[in-house]
Every structure is written in C-alpha cells, then in structure tokens.
Enzyme design. Structure first.
Site, PDB file in Angstrom:
ATOM      1  N   GLU A   1      -6.402  -2.516   9.356  1.00 50.10           N
ATOM      2  CA  GLU A   1      -6.742  -3.941   9.310  1.00 50.10           C
ATOM      3  C   GLU A   1      -6.047  -4.573  10.513  1.00 50.10           C
ATOM      4  O   GLU A   1      -4.847  -4.832  10.479  1.00 50.10           O
ATOM      5  CB  GLU A   1      -6.261  -4.591   8.013  1.00 50.10           C
ATOM      6  CG  GLU A   1      -6.702  -6.046   7.922  1.00 50.10           C
ATOM      7  CD  GLU A   1      -5.712  -6.951   7.201  1.00 50.10           C
ATOM      8  OE1 GLU A   1      -6.104  -8.075   6.851  1.00 50.10           O
ATOM      9  OE2 GLU A   1      -4.555  -6.563   7.023  1.00 50.10           O
TER      10      GLU A   1
ATOM     11  N   ASP B   1      -2.466  -2.084   5.970  1.00 49.74           N
ATOM     12  CA  ASP B   1      -2.493  -3.544   5.925  1.00 49.74           C
ATOM     13  C   ASP B   1      -1.697  -4.142   7.083  1.00 49.74           C
ATOM     14  O   ASP B   1      -0.675  -3.600   7.509  1.00 49.74           O
ATOM     15  CB  ASP B   1      -1.898  -4.010   4.589  1.00 49.74           C
ATOM     16  CG  ASP B   1      -1.891  -5.513   4.441  1.00 49.74           C
ATOM     17  OD1 ASP B   1      -2.988  -6.091   4.403  1.00 49.74           O
ATOM     18  OD2 ASP B   1      -0.795  -6.100   4.370  1.00 49.74           O
TER      19      ASP B   1
END
Length: 727
Positions: free
Chosen positions: A457, A404
């Site tokens: 990401e 993330d």
C-alpha cells in the site's frame, strides 16, 4: 547482596547462585534453591521418590541450601516443597544451565530462527541423560538490569523465576513441567533497576484479551493441514493469473443476533461458500495480528506473531485458512511493520529504553496515528519484522502479505512539517533504513515461499515498488494503485453534465500503468470517516446512483490490473462501514442491491473465465484504447487481449444518462459479436435499454482505427463487454 537481589527480583545471573553446582567454598557440590514461603525442601532423585538430602533454610526469606561434599558429578533432581497450606514437587529449573541457550546463536544467521527460538517454546531438554519436558522462555531485553518470568504457575510473583541473561542480551529460562495453555508475562527492571509495567511476550504466539493481555504458551504442532495440493497449485506467475480480492474486516462482516462476532470456525462455514459463489479468488483480511483496541481495526498491533484470540485459537485460524484453500480461495493478510502502539504491555520502551522504536521523536513517533515507529536500522528490529512475516507464511500457510502504510516508511517527512523531521545522511527525505528493510523482507519471502505474494500500500510515485531488488526496486509483487482509485472516484463523483471536462481523469492511469504491477483497489479507506459509501459517492437520483456504480465497477474490471473490493461494495452498501456492526445484509431484499450483488458476481466470473481480462495485465500488447477522446459523450472504448490474441474483449464504458443510438464500434476481426455482460441489464436493476439485438455482424466500415465495425446502441450509464462469437 544475593538475598537483596532475589527478594527485589533484581537477580540477573541466577545460574551463578541457584541450582546444583560445584561448591566454590569447599569440596563436592552445593545445591541452592530460592523458594519464598517454603517451610521444608527435600531433594529427590529425578524420576523416583528417593530423598537424597534435605535443604537447610539459610535465609528465612526463602533461600535453601545443601552441600554434597562427596559428589563430583552433577545429577538430575526434583524438589519436594512443603508450604504452609500445600505441598508440591517441582523439577528445579536452575539445573538446566547448559541447555538454556539452545538456538540463540543461530538467530543472526536466519530470521526464521527468531520465532523458533524466542518466545515460549515447548521443548524437551536433557539434564545428565534424563529427558524433561517443559517450556523454554527467551526474550530480548539487552538494557534491562533484570528480567523475571511471571505467570499463574508462580502466582505472578517476580521473585520466583529470575531469568538468566546471555551475552547477547537475551534472557532465558527453561521451566520443567509447564505445558500449552500457561499464561505468562515478563517483569523487567530498567537499567536503573526501576520496575517496568509487566510486558507481554514480543514473540508470543497467543494471548488473552483485556484486561490481562497475558501471553499464552501455545503448541504449534497439533494442527493437521490438508492444503498441500493448493500450495503446489500456487507455484505460478501471479502476474498472469486472475486476482479478484475481497477485502474484509473479520469482526464486522457478519455477526450473531446478539452482536457477537463470528468465530474463525463460524466464518469458515459462512464466509467461504459466499466468497466462492461470488467468484473471488482471494480474501484479504484486515490485520489479524493481536491488537489491544478493536477500534484500530488491527492497524495498531502488539502481537506480531499471534492471531487475535477475539475469534478463537491459533489452530482455529489455521482451520479457517485450511478450509479456504480446500475451497480454492487464497488468503492475504494485512501486515503492519510501520508502527506499533504505545500500550504499556507492548513493545514501547520495552526494556526501559527505545529498544524497538527510534529514540528521536522526529523519527520515532507518528503524529497521525499516535504510535511509535520501528527503528528500521537496528538488526534486532529488522530480524523481528522479517521473522514475523515469515512466521505467518510458515505456520499459517498465508498466501500473501499486504504491507500497510509503506509510504510512511519510505519518507522521513511523511505527514510532517518543515522542522519536524530529520533528513538522511545526504540531506534528503528518503529513509534508507526502511528501504533496505523492505527489500530484505521481499527477498526473504520470495526465497522461502515462492508461491506467496507481497503487496504494497504505497500512495506516492516512489519508483520501482513492484520491481525486483536486483534492478533497484523494492521487490514487492504488486502495488495498490492509489492514483487510479483517487482519479476515478473524483470523476465518478461529478455530475455527468460536467464529466466531459474531466475526461482525462479516467485515462491518465494508463500513462503510468506499466511502471508497476498495479492492483486496482477500492478499499475500506474509501468508505469511512465521512467519505460516504461507494454508492452514495455517485451523483443523481436513486436509479442514477446505482447505475453509476454499476458502470464504474464494469470499467474497473475492464481496466488492466488485478482487482480488490471492500466488503459491502458487492451489494451497494448504502451507509459507511461501521467496525462495530455487521454489514447491512438486509439490503439484499431490495432489487437495487440484489442487482449490484448479481453484477459483482457475474463480473468476477466473467473476469476469471476470459484470459484477455487478466493474462496480459502488465504487458503493453494486452490493452489498447480504441477511443479515449470522446469526451462529449463521456465514452471510453477499450480492447483487451490475451497473450496470443486468441481471446479479445471489447469494452465500452458510457458515463452519461443519455443513450446513444447507432453507435459504431470498431472491431479487430470480421465476424459475429455478442454482448456478454451489460451493466444496464434489468437483472442488475438497469433500464434494460435495447442494445440493438442479440448478435452484431461486422461491416467493412472503418471505425476506431479498425477496418471492421459493428453498430449497437449504448445504454445510459453503463459498461458493456462485447466478444466475437463466430464468423
């Protein structure tokens, strides 16, 4: 002085004063025991009831002592303790000075040793030839002046179990007789001797929820796996495999009638058959790592080594993963190494200093998420994070980690204004320490777990995110294509009347597609915070909204790159995602939503069955635009091929509500062609506009740069997949 340290839980070297040791003031041995509240203490030979001595109370606050002038050799013992209201027999933990540091030296050589050594380890120690089972606790707190172990076993009293400091800043204590299930925390004093909030174990393997947030001793050895054949089958090149990923939030996929979330085992029973029927190859779980606040969706973790206990035990989660694998479904976890929350029981100012975070708030505090940023340049932080990643792959057989907020790690000025960030040593905005960490993380994952994959990401144009580290890349296996997501959704939001002026928004992604190994992602971020559901992003009346979404999903599955859809997309959820409620499953009673559901299922199965749609995602010969200039009709024509061109699929996406009769489509070979999927089918709640027949025979009429062509009718707002079926 010693009594003052013990009563204030400020003794940093208890092995120098407690236990059985050579008598510094005379011959033989001396035994000291610190037992606040005890009335009498007898010493017994370990393993028998023979009393060899009675300890004398030398301080009424709880210090007992006995001398053994004729003994020269240490011997194993237990203490029989009488309190005012009870009696107990304990094995004195302070006789284990020689075994307390086992494994600590190896941690600097292998990050995986961190989770095999720190935390609460169920071990069997040997004292003078006698085996004793218990728990060895070890925690890194180099700036703490004292650390005590607290838990139910000592009434959460920081005086009773002071831990021993090692030369490298770890605090260690082996407590005999403790077993799995014991609750515990650490009581630390900062460098000035001030007591800090009780801390959960940074390497804790399980924990309780609010209000205690206590760590729990866990036995990792009990679960029996059955997925060896699955793990062997995953030793393949993921770039050439079909990957269609179902992203979900565990707590809100489906709930009980009373609003309670399903457990890990209940999800195994309900989710796995559903995902298998829908044709997804993998599920991606939003963070399962323990987190104190449900509203963070798991992106503010405090337990980087613990699956959340909200849904069951760690073994229950292992069962869930095992069942996924037995059903042929891979499991990807969202993993958050970018930041951590400021909760007092967590990593923040762990030993009274910024042990895990950058000290300067211009580097160590994230303004968007009100959280601390890891100091990626410190060895113990780097080991902590890499060990966490390896731990999930090791103990939980996870198939992939989606990292993330990578962009926030790569840039010092991420989401900061001028003057709010500190440049790197060259005056730039790249965080070299984070870049180095991410490279090491990927190298370690692929070295130890070649069957696994890592996914970034990353929302910027940082070069080489999914390129090998030996070429200067970050080493990820894949990268989310945030640019494709943004551009394609912006295009779809527009009224079809104006799409002709934005035609390039759907073609631009292929300009940079081969720079990275992209996953086309329509994630949870696109259906929250006022962004609307995917269905309600679409323009037009009710039918056109649904048709637009169906055509868009067809275009997504036609476009090169692996696929990810957030839960609810598969049946056209109408409202935004709400983490406090289950998906709107009731919508499936309506034909519109059932049609979308049928479409996603069929797209997944078509995608997986046709090698042309996945085998050459990242090879230039696997994709061609046959026509990307027909802006007047908002039509896009693609040709997908597998490696040897033995399978070829034509796809036409038409994004206006006006049908096109007699559309001439160039084809790569002579023969008979058939529509194998049409998003306008009545089965999907489409108009079922007549495409012109069940089969189309090629003609010697050039079109779209091909010598042959077929003629068909293009349905309104639809994507059509066409395949050659014979001569």
């Amino acid at each position: 002085m010693l009594i003052k340290e013990l009563t204030g839980a400020r003794c940093g070297q208890p092995f120098d004063h407690l236990g059985l040791m050579a008598n510094p003031q005379g011959n033989g041995l001396v035994l000291r025991a610190w037992l606040p509240g005890a009335l009498t203490v007898d010493v017994k030979e370990l393993g028998s009831d023979k009393v060899v001595a009675s300890l004398t109370c030398v301080d009424k606050l709880g210090l007992f002592e006995a001398q053994f002038p004729r003994h020269k050799k240490l011997f194993p013992y237990s203490l029989s303790v009488q309190y005012p209201d009870t009696s107990t027999t304990v094995i004195d933990p302070y006789q284990f000075r020689d075994t307390a540091y086992a494994g600590l030296a190896e941690m600097t050589q292998d990050a995986a040793n961190l989770y095999r050594t720190l935390g609460a380890q169920l071990v069997t120690e040997v004292v003078n030839g006698v085996e004793v089972s218990g728990v060895r606790f070890a925690v890194f707190a180099p700036s703490a002046s004292a650390v005590s172990l607290i838990g139910d076993f000592n009434f959460w009293d920081g005086r009773r179990h002071p831990m021993q400091r090692s030369l490298c800043g770890h605090w260690v204590l082996f407590v005999p007789g403790l077993t799995a299930g014991e609750r515990y925390k650490y009581e630390l004093k900062d460098p000035m001797g001030n007591r800090l909030p009780h801390k959960a174990d940074p390497v804790g393997f399980y924990s309780e929820q609010y209000p205690s947030f206590a760590s729990v001793v866990y036995d990792q050895s009990q679960f029996e796996w059955h997925d060896e054949s699955w793990r062997v089958s995953q030793l393949n090149d993921k770039l050439e495999q079909p990957l269609t990923i179902y992203e979900l939030h565990f707590a809100s996929w489906k709930r009980h009638d009373d609003g309670a979330s399903l457990s890990y085992r209940e999800m195994a029973a309900e989710l796995i058959p559903y995902v298998k029927e829908m044709g997804y190859t993998h599920i991606e779980l939003m963070p399962i790592s323990e987190h104190p606040f449900s509203g963070s969706w798991g992106y503010q973790p405090v337990g980087m080594f613990a699956p959340t206990s909200r849904f069951g035990s760690a073994d229950d989660f292992k069962y869930f993963v095992d069942q996924c694998h037995l059903a042929g479904i891979g499991v990807i976890l969202d993993w958050v190494p970018a930041h951590f929350p400021s909760d007092s029981h967590g990593l923040a100012r762990f030993d009274g200093t910024p042990l895990y975070e950058y000290e300067d708030p211009r580097r160590g505090w994230h303004p968007d998420w009100n959280s601390y940023i890891y100091d990626f340049g410190r060895d113990h932080v780097r080991q902590f994070l890499v060990a966490s990643a390896l731990y999930w792959l090791d103990h939980f057989h996870i198939d992939g980690l989606r990292v993330d907020a990578v962009a926030s790690m790569l840039y010092w000025d991420y989401s900061r204004k001028e003057g709010e960030w500190v440049p790197n040593i060259h005056g730039g905005n790249h965080n070299y320490e984070a870049i180095s960490l991410l490279r090491w993380f990927n190298e370690e994952v692929y070295k130890h777990y070649p069957h696994a994959m890592t996914i970034a990401e990353e929302s910027t144009a940082f070069a080489g995110v999914s390129r090998p580290t030996f070429t200067g890349g970050l080493g990820f296996g894949f990268k989310w294509n945030m640019g494709w997501m943004h551009d394609s959704l912006e295009y779809m939001k527009k009224d079809p009347l104006y799409r002709r002026y934005h035609h390039n928004e759907l073609t631009f992604s292929m300009v940079y597609h081969y720079d990275e190994n992209f996953i086309l992602s329509l994630s949870h971020d696109e259906v929250v915070h006022g962004k609307h559901s995917l269905l309600y992003k679409m323009p037009g009346d009710e039918w056109q909204q649904a048709a637009n979404l169906r055509a868009y999903m067809g275009y997504m599955y036609a476009h090169p790159g692996k696929k990810l859809n957030f839960m609810g997309t598969e049946f056209g959820q109408s409202n935004e995602w709400n983490h406090d409620a289950q998906l709107s499953w009731w919508l499936l009673q309506f034909d519109k939503h059932k049609g979308q559901h049928n479409l996603i299922r069929d797209l997944n199965h078509l995608y997986r069955s046709e090698t042309a749609l996945f085998e050459t995602d990242y090879q230039r010969g696997g994709f061609s635009w046959l026509d990307h200039n027909d802006s007047e009709r908002s039509t896009f024509v693609m040709l997908r091929r597998n490696k040897d061109a033995s399978s070829q699929i034509l796809i036409v996406s038409h994004f206006t509500p006006t049908p096109v009769a007699g559309y001439r489509l160039g084809v790569p070979e002579t023969g008979t062609y058939q529509v194998v999927l049409n998003t306008d089918s009545q089965y999907y709640w489409g108009s079922d506009y007549d495409t012109g027949g069940l089969a189309f025979h090629s003609q010697d009429v050039p079109a779209h740069g091909q010598a042959q062509s077929i003629v068909l009718n293009l349905p309104p707002l639809a994507t059509v997949f066409i395949k050659r079926i014979g001569d």
